[in-house]
Design a protein around this motif. Structure first.
Motif, short mmCIF file in Angstrom:
data_model
loop_
_atom_site.label_atom_id
_atom_site.label_comp_id
_atom_site.label_asym_id
_atom_site.label_seq_id
_atom_site.Cartn_x
_atom_site.Cartn_y
_atom_site.Cartn_z
N LEU A 89 0.83 -1.21 0.00
CA LEU A 89 0.00 0.00 0.00
C LEU A 89 0.87 1.26 0.00
O LEU A 89 0.55 2.25 -0.66
N GLU A 90 1.99 1.19 0.73
CA GLU A 90 2.90 2.33 0.75
C GLU A 90 3.42 2.64 -0.64
O GLU A 90 3.45 3.79 -1.08
N LYS A 91 3.81 1.58 -1.36
CA LYS A 91 4.33 1.77 -2.72
C LYS A 91 3.23 2.31 -3.64
O LYS A 91 3.47 3.16 -4.48
N ILE A 92 2.03 1.78 -3.47
CA ILE A 92 0.93 2.19 -4.34
C ILE A 92 0.58 3.67 -4.15
O ILE A 92 0.42 4.41 -5.11
N VAL A 93 0.49 4.09 -2.89
CA VAL A 93 0.09 5.49 -2.68
C VAL A 93 1.22 6.45 -3.10
O VAL A 93 0.95 7.55 -3.58
N GLU A 94 2.45 6.01 -2.93
CA GLU A 94 3.57 6.83 -3.41
C GLU A 94 3.47 6.99 -4.93
O GLU A 94 3.62 8.08 -5.48
N ASP A 95 3.16 5.87 -5.59
CA ASP A 95 3.02 5.90 -7.05
C ASP A 95 1.85 6.78 -7.48
O ASP A 95 1.87 7.40 -8.54
N ARG A 96 0.81 6.86 -6.64
CA ARG A 96 -0.34 7.70 -6.98
C ARG A 96 0.05 9.18 -7.06
O ARG A 96 -0.47 9.92 -7.89
N PHE A 97 0.98 9.60 -6.19
CA PHE A 97 1.45 10.99 -6.26
C PHE A 97 2.22 11.22 -7.57
O PHE A 97 2.03 12.23 -8.26
N LEU A 98 3.07 10.25 -7.92
CA LEU A 98 3.82 10.34 -9.18
C LEU A 98 2.86 10.37 -10.37
O LEU A 98 3.07 11.08 -11.34
N ARG A 99 1.83 9.55 -10.27
CA ARG A 99 0.84 9.45 -11.34
C ARG A 99 0.16 10.81 -11.56
O ARG A 99 -0.04 11.23 -12.70
N VAL A 100 -0.18 11.47 -10.46
CA VAL A 100 -0.81 12.79 -10.58
C VAL A 100 0.17 13.77 -11.25
O VAL A 100 -0.21 14.56 -12.11
N LYS A 101 1.45 13.67 -10.85
CA LYS A 101 2.47 14.53 -11.49
C LYS A 101 2.51 14.30 -12.99
O LYS A 101 2.59 15.24 -13.78
N LYS A 102 2.43 13.03 -13.38
CA LYS A 102 2.45 12.70 -14.81
C LYS A 102 1.21 13.22 -15.52
O LYS A 102 1.27 13.68 -16.65
N MET A 103 0.06 13.16 -14.82
CA MET A 103 -1.18 13.68 -15.42
C MET A 103 -1.07 15.19 -15.61
O MET A 103 -1.52 15.72 -16.62
N VAL A 104 -0.45 15.86 -14.63
CA VAL A 104 -0.27 17.32 -14.74
C VAL A 104 0.56 17.64 -15.99
O VAL A 104 0.23 18.53 -16.77
N LYS A 105 1.64 16.86 -16.18
CA LYS A 105 2.49 17.08 -17.37
C LYS A 105 1.70 16.92 -18.65
O LYS A 105 1.80 17.74 -19.56
N LYS A 106 0.92 15.85 -18.70
CA LYS A 106 0.11 15.60 -19.90
C LYS A 106 -0.87 16.74 -20.13
O LYS A 106 -1.05 17.22 -21.25
N LEU A 107 -1.52 17.16 -19.03
CA LEU A 107 -2.52 18.23 -19.14
C LEU A 107 -1.86 19.53 -19.59
O LEU A 107 -2.40 20.25 -20.43
N ASN A 108 -0.69 19.82 -19.03
CA ASN A 108 0.01 21.04 -19.42
C ASN A 108 0.34 21.03 -20.90
O ASN A 108 0.16 22.01 -21.60
N SER A 109 0.78 19.86 -21.38
CA SER A 109 1.13 19.81 -22.80
C SER A 109 -0.11 19.87 -23.69
O SER A 109 -0.01 20.21 -24.87
N LEU A 110 -1.26 19.57 -23.09
CA LEU A 110 -2.51 19.70 -23.85
C LEU A 110 -3.08 21.12 -23.75
O LEU A 110 -4.15 21.42 -24.29
N GLY A 111 -2.41 21.95 -22.96
CA GLY A 111 -2.84 23.35 -22.86
C GLY A 111 -3.66 23.68 -21.62
O GLY A 111 -4.19 24.78 -21.50
#
Ligand code: AMP
Ligand code: ZN
Ligand code: FE
Ligand code: FE
Length: 271
Positions: A89-111
């Motif tokens: 669970l620790e690894k999964i929730v840590e990855d969820r923060f990274l995942r949100v960071k990646k979504m932000v990157k994608k969203l930024n590149s989409l404008g």
């Protein structure tokens, strides 16, 4: 005498704190509840020393990462302190923060001008962050009217801003729950959209079916009830309450199941 075995708190993407939900459950006359946050037991832990006069069954909803399907595995009555479960669970929730960071990157590149810190602010004390927090940021920035619209346009599985979950298959999730002494249950099987896969998961060790879910119609409910009975599986259900306005149910107590179903799961309970 009614129960609700599927509730989200603000430890994941629900609106209310565990304490608030327990109060609401008591006021609604529920006798058994289960807090089933996405990939975290942080909300559940807050209730350990909180004596409330209703039965709380340890719960959890694990996300899995299949390419074309959204499969959630519910866990009940497990050992919350099981070392392997805790470290996963620790690894999964840590990855969820990274995942949100990646979504932000994608969203930024989409404008879309969303930023990570704003999403964290929206997520508040959530241990397990996810798409609903990102969607709220998009709404707050004025890109969409409602959270659901952000999902439709961008965040849906394999949508332009979608990022997969931590790599865990449903089969592994089922094994992990067994390992922690718990009962793995296939969440909202009707939303999987492929009954042969549901049968496969039963083969892989799922011990219950979430027959009763607000997104199941009567046909699905009857079908999964028959399947559970034929395979001798535990029958579960709950509101999947998040406290979201406009999404049924809007209040605890509006979607419940008979107590007897909860009793079967209550091998281990906090109170
Ligand atoms: P995540 O675990 O971060 O992928 O987010 C999944 C959660 O997002 C689900 O449990 C729902 O609460 C929410 N969700 C999924 N699809 C939608 C949708 N179309 N509209 C609103 N919320 C959604
Ligand atoms: Zn959710
Ligand atoms: Fe789910
Ligand atoms: Fe859920």
């Amino acid at each position: 005498m009614t129960a609700d075995l599927h509730i989200h708190t603000n430890a994941s993407d629900g609106k209310y704190t565990p304490e608030e939900l327990v109060m609401q459950a008591r006021e609604a006359g529920l006798t058994y509840v289960s807090i089933t946050d996405h990939d975290t037991v942080a909300g559940l832990r807050q209730l350990i020393s909180h004596r409330v006069g209703l039965k709380i069954i340890p719960g959890l909803e694990l996300s899995t990462d299949l390419a074309n399907r959204e499969v959630h595995i519910l866990a009940y009555s497990f050992d919350m302190d099981h070392p392997q479960l805790c470290s996963e669970l620790e690894k999964i929730v840590e990855d969820r923060f990274l995942r949100v960071k990646k979504m932000v990157k994608k969203l930024n590149s989409l404008g879309y001008a969303v930023d990570y810190d704003h999403i964290l602010e929206i997520a508040g004390q959530a241990t397990s962050v996810g798409r609903p927090h990102v969607a709220k940021a998009l709404v707050e920035r004025g890109y969409f009217k409602q959270v659901g619209d952000a999902f439709l346009g961008l965040l849906e599985k394999n949508g332009p801003a979608y990022v997969p979950h931590y790599k865990m298959s449903p089969e592994t999730a089922i094994r992990l729950v067994h390992c922690a002494g718990g009962i793995p249950v296939i969440a909202h099987p009707g939303l999987i959209g492929d009954d042969s896969f549901v049968l496969h998961l039963i083969q892989e060790g799922a011990k219950g079916l979430e027959v009763y879910h607000p997104k199941h119609d009567q046909f699905q409910t009857d079908k999964y009830l028959n399947l559970a009975q034929a395979r001798n599986l535990l029958i579960t259900g709950g509101s999947d309450f998040h406290g979201i306005q406009g999404r049924f149910p809007e209040r605890l107590g509006e979607f419940t199941i008979p107590d007897a179903l909860a009793v079967a799961l209550a091998k281990v309970s906090l109170h």
